[in-house]
Write an enzyme that holds these catalytic residues in place. Structure first.
Site, short mmCIF file in Angstrom:
data_model
loop_
_atom_site.label_atom_id
_atom_site.label_comp_id
_atom_site.label_asym_id
_atom_site.label_seq_id
_atom_site.Cartn_x
_atom_site.Cartn_y
_atom_site.Cartn_z
N LYS A 203 0.84 -1.20 0.00
CA LYS A 203 0.00 0.00 0.00
C LYS A 203 0.88 1.27 0.00
CE LYS A 203 -3.78 -2.29 -0.37
NZ LYS A 203 -4.32 -3.18 0.61
C1 PLP Z 1 -5.46 -4.24 0.86
C2 PLP Z 1 -6.94 -4.06 0.87
C3 PLP Z 1 -7.74 -4.39 1.97
C4 PLP Z 1 -7.23 -5.12 3.15
O1 PLP Z 1 -6.16 -4.52 3.76
P1 PLP Z 1 -5.34 -5.33 4.87
O2 PLP Z 1 -4.62 -4.24 5.60
O3 PLP Z 1 -4.43 -6.26 4.15
O4 PLP Z 1 -6.33 -6.03 5.72
C5 PLP Z 1 -9.08 -4.08 1.94
N1 PLP Z 1 -9.63 -3.51 0.86
C6 PLP Z 1 -8.92 -3.21 -0.23
C7 PLP Z 1 -9.59 -2.56 -1.38
C8 PLP Z 1 -7.54 -3.49 -0.26
O5 PLP Z 1 -6.83 -3.23 -1.36
#
Ligand code: PLP
Length: 399
Positions: free
Chosen positions: A201
Site C-alpha cells: 500500500k
Molecule cells: C489491501 C486491501 C484491503 C485489506 O487490507 P489489509 O490491511 O491487508 O487487511 C481491503 N480492501 C482493499 C480494497 C484493499 O486493497
C-alpha cells in the site's frame, strides 16, 4: 496477487536483466532506526508508539475531532467499524464487486449479507445508481472503495445514505492521501474510514491499518473490541493511576491491536506520505504521456484540483487492441516485468458466486473492465529507467 515483490529471475545470466517487481515497499534508514529504538525500549507490543502513530495520523488528516484507532490490518478496521455500527444477522451491506474480498468478508464475519453492485466504467468506482437500486428494507450500510486511490463519488453516496438512513464506512485501503472535492479522505462525512498499511500500500507497517471516525461512541466500542473486549488497552493498563492489574471484559472482542514495532514503521512512513504521493503521481503522468497513442484506456483521472493517491496504475485494453489481456501479461512477464490484475471481481469467486447465485451479466461494467485490465508497476522506488523499461515493453507488445 498478494505477493509483496517478485524475485530475481533465476539463471537469467545471458539476459543480465533483473526482474522488475510489481510492487516494493520504500523503507529508509529512518524507519529502521525507529524500529531499532522500539526493540531496545523493551516495549514491543501496543504502547507509546502506537499511541503516537494514532495522534500523528489524525494530525496528518488535519481536522479536529477525529479519532484514529490503530489496528493490525484494514480488514480488522472494517470489521470493527461495522461491528460498532451494530451490523448483524438479517442486515445487508452494499459494496462494489470490483474490490478485494476483505471489503466484503467482514460483513459475513458479522452474519450479515453482502449486496454486491456494479461499477461506473468511467471511474471504476462503485456506481451510485447501482447502490440506490440495490437498497432493500434490510439495507443498513454502504461500503464504497476508493479504487486505485481515486475518490469514489462520495457526495452521491452520502446523499443516498442520508435519504435512506444508511451508514457509510469507507474502504480507504488505496486512498492515502486522496481528496474528494478538496477534502482528504478520512475527513469526509461518513461514519468511519479505514486505511491499510499492508506491504504494497502507499505507506506500510508490514501489516496494519487505521480506523478513523468522528463518532466518539463508535471509537470507544472499536477500542474495546480491538483488544479482547477489555475496557483498557495494554498501555493504559500499565500506566494509568487505577490499579495496573485491573480490567473488565465487557464483550467477546478480537485481537486486532497494532504492535509498537509496526507503529514505529508507520510513524516514519507517514512523514513521507505526501512525498510518496508526488512520486507516484509523477510516474502515473509519465505513463499517461507515453501511452497516449496506444489502443488503451488509461486510468481515470481525478476531478480538477483533487488528489489521486495512485496506489494502482490500471490500464484497460481498448476494443480494437491486437492482443488479449492474459497474453499481454505473459509478454510483460517475459520481458521481466511484474504486473497484476485488480481485481478478479468478487462475483467470479466461487464463495461469493455460489453464496449469492451471482452471474457476470449482473455486473456488466466490472466484468468488461476485468477482462481487459492489468495493473503496471507503480511505486516510489522505481527509477526513471525502470519506468522507461515498462513503457518500452508495453509499446513493443501493442505495436
Ligand atoms: C489491501 C486491501 C484491503 C485489506 O487490507 P489489509 O490491511 O491487508 O487487511 C481491503 N480492501 C482493499 C480494497 C484493499 O486493497
Amino acid at each position: 496477487m498478494r505477493a509483496e515483490s517478485g524475485s530475481d529471475t533465476p539463471g537469467a545470466m545471458t539476459e543480465a536483466r533483473t526482474f522488475l517487481p510489481f510492487a516494493l515497499p520504500d523503507i529508509g534508514d529512518e524507519e529502521i532506526a525507529e524500529v531499532v529504538d522500539t526493540l531496545k525500549s523493551g516495549w514491543v507490543t501496543t504502547g507509546p508508539k502506537a499511541q503516537r502513530f494514532e495522534a500523528d495520523f489524525s494530525a496528518f488528516l488535519g481536522e479536529p475531532g477525529l479519532h484514529a484507532i490503530a489496528v493490525n490490518s484494514a480488514t480488522a478496521g472494517l470489521h470493527l467499524a461495522l461491528e460498532a455500527l451494530g451490523i448483524g444477522p438479517g442486515d445487508e451491506v452494499i459494496t462494489t464487486t470490483h474490490t478485494f474480498t476483505a471489503t466484503a468478508e467482514v460483513v459475513r464475519y458479522l452474519g450479515a449479507d453482502v449486496r454486491l453492485v456494479d461499477i461506473d466504467a468511467a471511474t471504476l468506482n462503485i456506481d451510485p445508481a447501482a447502490v440506490e437500486a440495490a437498497i432493500t428494507p434490510r439495507s443498513r450500510a454502504i461500503v464504497p472503495v476508493h479504487y486505485a486511490g481515486l475518490a469514489a463519488d462520495m457526495p452521491a453516496i452520502l446523499d443516498i445514505a442520508r435519504r435512506h438512513g444508511l451508514k457509510v464506512v469507507e474502504d480507504a485501503a488505496h486512498a492515502l492521501p486522496t481528496t474528494c472535492a478538496g477534502r482528504l479522505v478520512g475527513t469526509l462525512d461518513s461514519d468511519a474510514t479505514v486505511f491499510s498499511f499492508y506491504a504494497n500500500k502507499t505507506i506500510t507497517t508490514g501489516e496494519g491499518g487505521m480506523l478513523v471516525t468522528r463518532d466518539a461512541a463508535l471509537a470507544r466500542r472499536a477500542r474495546v473490541m480491538r483488544l479482547h473486549g477489555m475496557n483498557r488497552d495494554a498501555f493504559d493498563r500499565y500506566t494509568a493511576k487505577a490499579p495496573s492489574w485491573y480490567y473488565e471484559v465487557v464483550a467477546p472482542g478480537f485481537k486486532y491491536n497494532l504492535t509498537d514495532i509496526a507503529a514505529a514503521l508507520g510513524l516514519q512512513q507517514l512523514k513521507k506520505a505526501r512525498a510518496f504521493q508526488h512520486t507516484r503521481a509523477r510516474i502515473a503522468a509519465l505513463y499517461d504521456a507515453a501511452f497516449a497513442d496506444l489502443p488503451l484506456l488509461r486510468p481515470p483521472q481525478p476531478r480538477s484540483g483533487d488528489m489521486h493517491a495512485w496506489h494502482l496504475y490500471v490500464l484497460r485494453l481498448a476494443d480494437g487492441a491486437s492482443i488479449e489481456r492474459d497474453r499481454f501479461i505473459e509478454r510483460l512477464f517475459d520481458a521481466g516485468i511484474g504486473c497484476s490484475v485488480h481485481y478478479i471481481p468478487l462475483h467470479l469467486h466461487p464463495y461469493w458466486r455460489e453464496r449469492y447465485a451471482l452471474k457476470p451479466s449482473q455486473f456488466p461494467q466490472s466484468q468488461k473492465a476485468y477482462e481487459r485490465m492489468l495493473s503496471l508497476p507503480l511505486y516510489t522506488r522505481m527509477s526513471d529507467a525502470d519506468v522507461q523499461r515498462v513503457v518500452a515493453a508495453v509499446r513493443v507488445i501493442l505495436k
